[in-house]
Enzyme design. Sequence first.
Site, mmCIF file in Angstrom:
data_model
loop_
_atom_site.group_PDB
_atom_site.id
_atom_site.type_symbol
_atom_site.label_atom_id
_atom_site.label_comp_id
_atom_site.label_asym_id
_atom_site.label_seq_id
_atom_site.Cartn_x
_atom_site.Cartn_y
_atom_site.Cartn_z
ATOM 1 N N GLY B 320 -16.438 -30.759 -15.061
ATOM 2 C CA GLY B 320 -17.285 -30.792 -16.399
ATOM 3 C C GLY B 320 -16.383 -29.657 -17.369
ATOM 4 N N TRP B 323 -13.144 -31.366 -18.366
ATOM 5 C CA TRP B 323 -13.571 -32.308 -19.227
ATOM 6 C C TRP B 323 -13.588 -32.048 -20.741
ATOM 7 C CZ3 TRP B 323 -17.247 -33.267 -23.006
ATOM 8 C CH2 TRP B 323 -17.374 -34.400 -23.499
ATOM 9 N N HIS B 324 -13.872 -30.735 -20.764
ATOM 10 C CA HIS B 324 -13.787 -30.308 -22.340
ATOM 11 C C HIS B 324 -12.504 -29.975 -22.571
ATOM 12 C CE1 HIS B 324 -18.086 -29.653 -21.365
ATOM 13 N NE2 HIS B 324 -18.185 -29.680 -22.971
ATOM 14 N N GLY B 325 -11.570 -29.372 -21.913
ATOM 15 C CA GLY B 325 -10.300 -29.119 -22.342
ATOM 16 C C GLY B 325 -9.427 -28.979 -21.527
ATOM 17 N N PHE B 475 -12.431 -32.698 -28.013
ATOM 18 C CA PHE B 475 -12.505 -32.928 -26.525
ATOM 19 C C PHE B 475 -12.440 -34.302 -26.262
ATOM 20 C CE2 PHE B 475 -15.556 -28.870 -26.678
ATOM 21 C CZ PHE B 475 -14.442 -28.346 -26.625
#
Lengths: 933, 475
Positions: B320, B323-325, B475
């Site tokens: 997770g 996923w943001h960066g 993102f």
Amino acid sequence: MSNADQAGSRNGSGRGSSLSAGFIAALLALMAFRGLGYLCILPPFDAWDEYQHVAYIDALNRDPVPPILGKAKVSKEFIDRLIELPQHKFILLQLGRFGAVDYKTYWERSERHSAPANRAGGTIELYEAQHGPLYYRLALPIYRALGGVSNLKGADAALRVANLLCTIAAAGVVFFGIGKLIPNRSIAALSAAVVALHPLFLANSMRAGNDALGVFLAESVIVLCLVRRRSWTIGFGSAVGLLIGIAILAKAINFALAPFALACWTLSFARSGATRLRALGAGIACALACLATVQGELRHNLSLYGGLTPMQESVKNRTEGKTIADTLRCAGKIDWVETFEDLWLRRSVLVCGWGFVKPSPKVLRFYETTLMLGLCGWAIAAIRRLVRPRCEPEGLGAGRSLACLALLASLALAQAYHVVQSKLAWGYATTNPWYAAAGFPWLFVLGLGGASGWLRRSELGCGVIAAGLAGVFVVAEASVVWGAIPIDSTCASGGMIFSRLANLQPAWLGTPTLVIAGCGALASLTFIAYRVVMLLAPWRPGDQGQTESPGRSREPRAVRRPIPRRRASGARRSVRALFWFAGLLIAGQVGLDALIRSRPELADKEFGRKLRLLENKLAEHPGRPLILGLGSSRLATGFDPMTFESTLPRSGGAAPIAFNFAMVGSGPEMMHLTLSRLLDRGIRPACVVIEYWPPFWAFARGVKDYEQQINLGALSYKEARLLAGYVPRPGRLMNAWLRMQALPVYANRHALAAGLLPGSQPEPKERELRFEFVDQNGWWKPHDAISEPDRLRLVARYREHYQPTLASLTIQPSSRRAMDHLLELCEKERIVPLVAVLPEGGGFRSWYSAESERVKREYLDELSATHKVAVVDATKWSGDGDFLDDHHLLPPGAVTFSRLLAEAMPGRRGSEPVASERVAGGANAGWKAGALR
Amino acid sequence: MEFHSERFLAFFAITFLACAILRKSRLKTLALVAAGFVFYASWNAKLAALVFGCALADYAFGLAIERAGEERTKNRLLATAIAFNLCLLFGFKYLGFAIGSLEGAASALGYSVHWRIPAPVLPIGISFFTFEAISYLTDVRSGRVPAERNPLRFLLFITFFPHLIAGPIVRARDFLPQIDRARRWDWQRIELGVRLFVIGLFKKLAIADSMALFSDPVFQNPGHYSSHAIRVAVVAYAIRIFCDFSGYSDMAIGCAHILGFKLGVNFRMPYLSLNVSEFWRRWHISLSSWLRDYLFIPLGGSRRSSARTALNLMVTMILGGLWHGAGFTFLAWGGLHGLFLVVHRGFRAVAGRSPALKVALDSAPGRVLRWACTFTCIACAWIPFRAATGHGALAMFRGLVIQQAGAEVARPLGPFYGLLALVIAGHAIGSMKRFTRAVTNRSPAPALGFGYALVAACALLLAPAENQAFIYFQF
């Protein structure tokens, strides 16, 4: 005959009003509160000829025989009391010799507790004796009850209140008429709201004078004639005739009601069918009743003045032996289109009294355009009616519209008579738009009815025009009241304004009354706006039958789609909430945008602050010619107007004043813009000193450069267009400007927040710091001195920046064009231009190549040859020590430069330019200091 | 074209008008798809074509999965489709990071390597629409959703512009049925949409962007600032990211409502959470529920041993975070949250066995303590999320824990405390559900309209001079 008229005939006069009692009450309340506000703000006898009207009543109080024009004088006791109050400068032309003083002197005297000046003797003519005595006799008991001449302030206020009530009654009659005559609720509401908001209709009638009674009686006649749907009976005709007669006795302009009544009677006669004989009798009865009422007055006038009317201009012309041929010759010389545009459009929203504070020309232009758009709707409707006979705008109906046109035409004729007579008598027309005040409501009714012809959905067109008119009225009234207060209170500030205004009025018209009036007006206005918006909402769920136009086929009630009650109520609430949201948001945007535009120092600080300083200086030195410095930061720091002013030679007439309006980074484009902006604001210098700074002519600026330099959003469309003419991609600049207009509050948020919430924006933009260290004359002094190492460091820094440009100097086409435009503007406005090349340090001068020097010299020669402009080359006037950085002068250097510049002004009396390296010029080279005057 | 720009307002007005006119026509779907393309193309037209191309590929995968006869073929097709989407995501977003990390590792081992790879432009919102596509394909495979036959409807699901760039991540089973339902005109829904948009605008412009002025300078150079300034910056960033992202979500949901669609709630006042687990039920709900449904549960969820559950939590949260960066700081942020969740599970088990502790924790002071601990953990976790580098994050932590002298925040702190009070008041009012419902349902229309106008005007007026992009756009 129109559908509405036919419907009217079918329904008789029994149709209910399309305006609810609550709405009418709100409109009347709005007028009452605004009127009360006017009473508190408008000082006694500040309204047009008010003292003459009160003097007339005073004369009746002394002698019951009505005064005679040319013989009657204002009593001495009345004048003695009158001059204890301050007067406007126009009234001082009449009362000044008796010792009356203006507001400024009055307040100064009041603060010093000094005694009034000695009074001269003499008399003053009671020229308002030209009016019939009806109003004055009716007002006499009020005048007496309030103490008459011993309590002049209180008596005047009481007479004003009586007139305010009269005006409200007149408005009530108009609203009643509108409700009866216009079947469409939305259009009726919009028309009534516009009438209620019209400033002149209210302001003119509530001063002490016979206008309010005249308007009330005239409106009664108009409504009576228009509302009557059946053919006239003898009784009705007699009543109308009697009323017209009384109206004429109250105010002579009401003679214009006779042609209107004739038109109404003709229409009635045309459709009277079997009762034509009765209708004919009614007409005769009307004429006889009218004649019987006014015959005494007419006989009196004929015997005393030799004419039907004692209008002072007619009497003067008759006395002087001017003939009908003179009158016709005079009429032939008048530009009637201009005159009527002036009377019915441009000046017809003028409010307040002798201050003659006017709304801005832009507001008036918008008003003209909006009203004309509405009236042009009739043409569209007429064409549409030719195609589809059943289709017509939702106004009065064709017949009544014709009657209204007859009314407006006869009022215009009456005004025309006054125009000719006054021009013949005085050499200029003294006719005022409010003489035809009784016609204003019906002009708006016609305009809004016409607006409904533009679009098939009639309320929408009408709503747009009504919103435009209402907006203009609100803005005009606010700006005029706001502008008049400083005159009356002599630019006092804060609570002093209220104190001074209250001091001029009786105790019961003090600040609390003003506050109550303001709150009441605001509340009424909000309620009216809410009701109108709700009426106009096109998607009123569950409310589909509000258009009551009888001429339209409507969907049968049975086939309408049922709407569940709960759902409809929720949806209705949502629609209302959204409407309120949109309306308030737009109103907020418009309001704050208006604030930004009215106070340029908020969003466009450098220009705005300098403009404010310049306006202050001009106000301090009225009538003196202005020499303006235009240029970049170099002129901003290098030109000391005080030194310049004091060095200029003094001869007879007013000495010129100088102001430094140079702004950081200004090239020729910005100078052109600045001068245009000043001219648009009514500031016209006699001479401009234009700085020529070669690097700025060698640099073509783009949109981003201007975005950094000024706030594009604060420019008007015209100004943005002007600037767009000098950028490589004008569309981008206009796009940037347009984007800022879409959400002006967002675009100017930084400036607004800094202005409204000081401290909330701690990081001002660089361009907003420039106004600091600017003195009262616009001279920018950010530095007093600099050490030699710092100076050399700065010079080295600027060397990197400027040397490449100066080594191969060019003149950009956009800069050349802008300079040409600037000089052409000067020529057009008869402003004397002077191009100055400012001093430069030795280091700086060494960066020019020989070729660059040639380019510079040739360009200056070209300017001087093409535009006949004087050029002063002061490049070598200062030593290196005078500079901050070899091109910005320090204050001592600026003082020296300004003195030398004043001495070098071309054609300075008695000497050739001093210390000037080179002065070139053509026609303007012989410019004298006297030319400034 | 950001939601708070004049261009978006013009674009949205045109789209709304088009939808209003085409309300009863199937052309409305086409108009919305076209609007989605224009919206995305305002950043990059080529990437807009890529997004639409990928969406069409996913549409084809969905149909193929449904039509495949054998389970094995379905699984293979699903795996291929997910791999296609993940490759796309990896190629655009993580390839540079992976190669850079490998180079760094090789360099640490004494090998000097340098792979030349082109640096592609990152398609905005790629993480969002990729996850939407994966959830759709998985649901089609499991039979929860039938494959969409109409390519336009599928394109609208993926490219519906309010959620295209930064979510909320929508599920096909929630969105696709609305396409037909959305033809009814509903003023109450439009009003709700306007309300949400205005609130979102206020959160973004007046609060988030203003808070950025207190946090950004400190995060850029933490060593230069005092401990007090660092604490202010941490709190300011915590508020900023909440108001920025929830403001965006409110605006997106509001726009969707105005166009007749309902998107899921994305935030439920997460800073009122009493533990980290609750925080993830309130924060970025569309992502956390996606991670739960498509990652945590398939990994085994919490039905296996405690150790396996802890591992699943760590894996889910680290992914997770990633996923943001693409960066170690995001990895650290995900890891920290995974750690918090594992610790919370352990602590909950302990508290469950001790009734006295449970009572104490449920008392008012206990709740305040829990809230304070949770907020502190979350706010500290934002440090690696925001910091540009690991060193920067460590410097922030050091300044936070060890008292250090240095510069104070350059701006006066009055506006910071004012906005902080506003956020607290907003949370307090928001938590009084009956009160807020009564206010919104019973207030007279003029009062509501005035309230909306006031909030919108304040948002426009209080926005700082410099525009800030939405954080989650990256993102």
